[in-house]
Design a protein around this motif. Structure first.
Motif, short mmCIF file in Angstrom:
data_model
loop_
_atom_site.label_atom_id
_atom_site.label_comp_id
_atom_site.label_asym_id
_atom_site.label_seq_id
_atom_site.Cartn_x
_atom_site.Cartn_y
_atom_site.Cartn_z
N SER A 70 47.14 31.48 39.17
CA SER A 70 47.78 33.04 39.64
C SER A 70 49.31 32.47 39.93
CB SER A 70 47.21 33.42 40.98
OG SER A 70 47.79 34.62 41.44
N THR B 51 43.48 38.28 49.17
CA THR B 51 42.73 38.73 48.17
C THR B 51 42.92 37.74 47.07
OG1 THR B 51 44.50 40.40 47.59
CG2 THR B 51 43.09 41.33 48.90
N ASP B 52 41.70 37.93 46.59
CA ASP B 52 41.68 36.92 45.41
C ASP B 52 41.44 37.53 43.96
OD1 ASP B 52 41.65 34.88 47.22
OD2 ASP B 52 39.30 34.32 47.18
N ILE B 53 41.56 38.93 44.05
CA ILE B 53 41.50 39.54 42.65
C ILE B 53 42.48 39.20 41.44
CG2 ILE B 53 41.54 41.90 41.57
CD1 ILE B 53 40.81 42.88 44.51
N GLY B 54 42.04 38.76 40.43
CA GLY B 54 42.77 38.46 39.37
C GLY B 54 43.07 36.84 39.54
N TRP C 293 41.13 34.10 39.88
CA TRP C 293 40.10 33.11 39.58
C TRP C 293 39.94 33.36 38.08
CZ3 TRP C 293 39.42 29.19 42.67
CH2 TRP C 293 39.45 29.13 43.74
#
Length: 186
Positions: free
Chosen positions: A92, A102-105, A107
């Motif tokens: 990222s 928030t870990d969205i996008g 990994w």
């Protein structure tokens, strides 16, 4: 080694002879001879072998992926077969995932597998000599394996430093219906 052993014997026998005579002259000669022999032995030990070019230390080629895992069901005392496993790497604009963020996008899937009858997962990533440093996550679908358990899934997040890129990382999961633990294995 044999030559070194013989020279060391000669060195110590000269010292013993000098000590037994007790004269200052023989002690000075023995001391000088002793120093010369130590220098010669040191040169032999540190000199490269003639005819053999000095080789730089080489990293051994890997025979298995650099990240592996297995699952043991400690409540049954046996390997846990049939658990889905995913290996992901953090990629990222942020250098690393943040706790509570928030870990969205961030990994990216490196590979997935299912544990075999010995509880070992299949190959989760390619066999590479140098592992990319960064933050990794191994996730286990424990809810499917143990529907009555407390954990629907378990994720283990760990970081590999640049100085560790040639090392092997074995990250096992010890599982029971209401607890789990992990460690860095070998």
């Amino acid at each position: 080694m044999k030559i070194t052993e013989l020279r060391l014997r000669k060195l110590f026998s000269a010292k013993t002879k000098a000590d037994s005579t007790g004269s200052q002259y023989s002690t000075a000669v023995a001391s000088k001879a002793e120093k010369e022999r130590v220098v010669i032995i040191g040169q032999h030990l540190t000199a490269p072998l003639e005819g053999f070019p000095a080789k730089a230390p080489q990293v051994q080629a890997r025979t298995r992926p650099p990240i592996t895992t297995h699952v043991l069901d400690v409540s049954r005392g046996s390997p846990a077969a049939g658990i889905e496993v995913r290996l992901e790497m953090w990629k990222s604009s942020q250098p690393r995932p943040s706790f509570g963020g928030t870990d969205i996008g961030g990994w990216v899937l490196e590979g997935c597998s299912t544990t075999d009858r010995d509880g070992r997962s299949g190959q989760l990533m390619s066999i590479v000599d140098a592992l990319s440093p960064g933050v990794y996550r191994i996730s286990f679908n424990t809810g499917k394996y143990n529907p009555g358990g407390f954990f629907p899934y378990v994720s283990i997040v760990f970081e590999i430093k640049d100085t560790q890129k040639f090392e092997h990382f074995h990250v096992p999961l010890l599982l029971s219906p209401f607890s789990f633990s992990t460690y860095r294995g070998s």
